[in-house]
Design a protein around this motif. Structure first.
Motif, PDB file in Angstrom:
ATOM      1  N   UNK A   1       0.799  -1.209   0.000  1.00 26.09           N
ATOM      2  CA  UNK A   1       0.000   0.000   0.000  1.00 26.09           C
ATOM      3  C   UNK A   1       0.832   1.259   0.000  1.00 26.09           C
ATOM      4  N   UNK A   2       0.138   2.394  -0.040  1.00 22.54           N
ATOM      5  CA  UNK A   2       0.852   3.669  -0.090  1.00 22.54           C
ATOM      6  C   UNK A   2       1.568   3.949   1.224  1.00 22.54           C
ATOM      7  N   UNK A   3       2.643   4.711   1.130  1.00 19.00           N
ATOM      8  CA  UNK A   3       3.420   5.100   2.311  1.00 19.00           C
ATOM      9  C   UNK A   3       3.316   6.613   2.439  1.00 19.00           C
ATOM     10  N   UNK A   4       2.891   7.062   3.622  1.00 18.30           N
ATOM     11  CA  UNK A   4       2.784   8.496   3.815  1.00 18.30           C
ATOM     12  C   UNK A   4       4.155   9.095   4.124  1.00 18.30           C
ATOM     13  N   UNK A   5       4.350  10.337   3.725  1.00 14.54           N
ATOM     14  CA  UNK A   5       5.622  10.991   4.004  1.00 14.54           C
ATOM     15  C   UNK A   5       5.839  11.113   5.513  1.00 14.54           C
ATOM     16  N   UNK A   6       7.039  10.815   5.976  1.00 10.04           N
ATOM     17  CA  UNK A   6       7.337  10.939   7.396  1.00 10.04           C
ATOM     18  C   UNK A   6       8.825  11.047   7.629  1.00 10.04           C
ATOM     19  N   UNK A   7       9.151  11.598   8.777  1.00  7.44           N
ATOM     20  CA  UNK A   7      10.532  11.631   9.238  1.00  7.44           C
ATOM     21  C   UNK A   7      10.695  10.448  10.181  1.00  7.44           C
ATOM     22  N   UNK A   8      11.688   9.630   9.943  1.00 10.86           N
ATOM     23  CA  UNK A   8      11.910   8.458  10.789  1.00 10.86           C
ATOM     24  C   UNK A   8      13.137   8.653  11.652  1.00 10.86           C
ATOM     25  N   UNK A   9      13.095   8.081  12.837  1.00  7.55           N
ATOM     26  CA  UNK A   9      14.291   8.027  13.673  1.00  7.55           C
ATOM     27  C   UNK A   9      14.750   6.575  13.700  1.00  7.55           C
ATOM     28  N   UNK A  10      16.044   6.370  13.916  1.00  3.34           N
ATOM     29  CA  UNK A  10      16.618   5.032  13.854  1.00  3.34           C
ATOM     30  C   UNK A  10      17.489   4.756  15.066  1.00  3.34           C
ATOM     31  N   UNK A  11      17.547   3.479  15.451  1.00  7.63           N
ATOM     32  CA  UNK A  11      18.537   3.010  16.411  1.00  7.63           C
ATOM     33  C   UNK A  11      19.271   1.841  15.748  1.00  7.63           C
TER      34      UNK A  11
END
Length: 181
Positions: A20-30
Motif C-alpha cells: 500500500x501507499x506510504x505516507x511521508x514521514x521523518x523516521x528516527x533510527x537506532x
C-alpha cells in the motif's frame, strides 16, 4: 515529498516490505532499525477530509507502541494518545510468523499463534469518533474494561465493563441492567 520515493524501513538488518501507499514521514533510527517517526498527510476525498498527523515511538526491534495522533476520515475525527502492546518477537521474524499464522486453517494452533503475535491497544486518552473525550483502559486482549468519559453534550460518566463488553458498574448509576455499548 513524493511518497513513491520513500525509502523502505528495516529492522535487524532486513528490509521490511509494506503493501500500500506510504505516507511521508521523518523516521528516527537506532541500531535495530526504525524507532519511531513524525508523519503528516492530508487530502480531500470528494467533500471529506482524509488526514493524519502524528508522532510515534516504536518498541525496540518492533513497531509502534506509543502514538500521539490526529486522524480524520469519512466524516469522523479522532485525536489522542494511544498505548499498544507489542510482542517480544522482533521484526522481521514477527512479520514472517504473522503471515504464516494468517494463512493457517482456523483452530487452536492458529488462535494461539495469533494471540502471541497480537498487538492490542491497552490505553487511549483523547477525543473519540463520537466526539466524547475520555480515558479508555483495556485488558491484555484489547477489550475495554474501564471508560471514563465526558460526552459531547457535557455528561460525565465512569463505566466498568466485563470481558464481554457488558457494563457491570456505571457512575452516575443508570439503574439499568448490564448492557453493551
Amino acid at each position: 515529498i513524493d511518497s513513491k520515493k520513500i525509502v523502505p524501513s528495516g529492522s535487524n538488518g532486513k528490509i521490511i516490505k509494506r503493501d500500500g501507499p506510504r505516507d511521508p514521514r521523518l523516521l528516527s533510527f537506532n541500531d535495530a532499525g526504525a524507532s519511531g517517526g513524525l508523519g503528516f498527510e492530508g487530502k480531500m476525498n470528494g467533500d471529506k477530509v482524509d488526514a493524519y498527523g502524528g508522532i510515534t515511538f516504536d518498541q525496540y526491534g518492533q513497531d509502534e507502541t506509543l502514538k500521539l495522533a490526529y486522524t480524520e476520515a469519512n466524516g469522523w475525527r479522532r485525536v489522542g494518545l494511544s498505548v499498544q502492546d507489542r510482542s517480544a518477537i522482533q521484526q522481521p521474524e514477527w512479520d514472517e510468523r504473522w503471515a504464516k499464522a494468517q494463512a493457517m486453517k482456523p483452530g487452536p494452533e492458529r488462535d494461539a499463534e495469533m494471540d502471541l503475535l497480537s498487538a492490542p491497544f491497552r490505553a487511549f486518552f483523547g477525543k473519540t469518533r463520537e466526539n466524547d473525550s475520555g480515558l479508555f483502559l483495556n485488558d491484555t486482549k484489547g477489550r475495554t474494561r474501564i471508560r471514563m468519559m465526558v460526552s459531547k453534550s457535557g455528561e460525565p460518566k465512569l463505566e466498568f465493563l466485563d470481558e464481554k463488553g457488558l457494563i457491570v458498574l456505571s457512575f452516575p448509576n443508570s439503574g439499568q441492567p448490564p448492557s453493551r455499548r
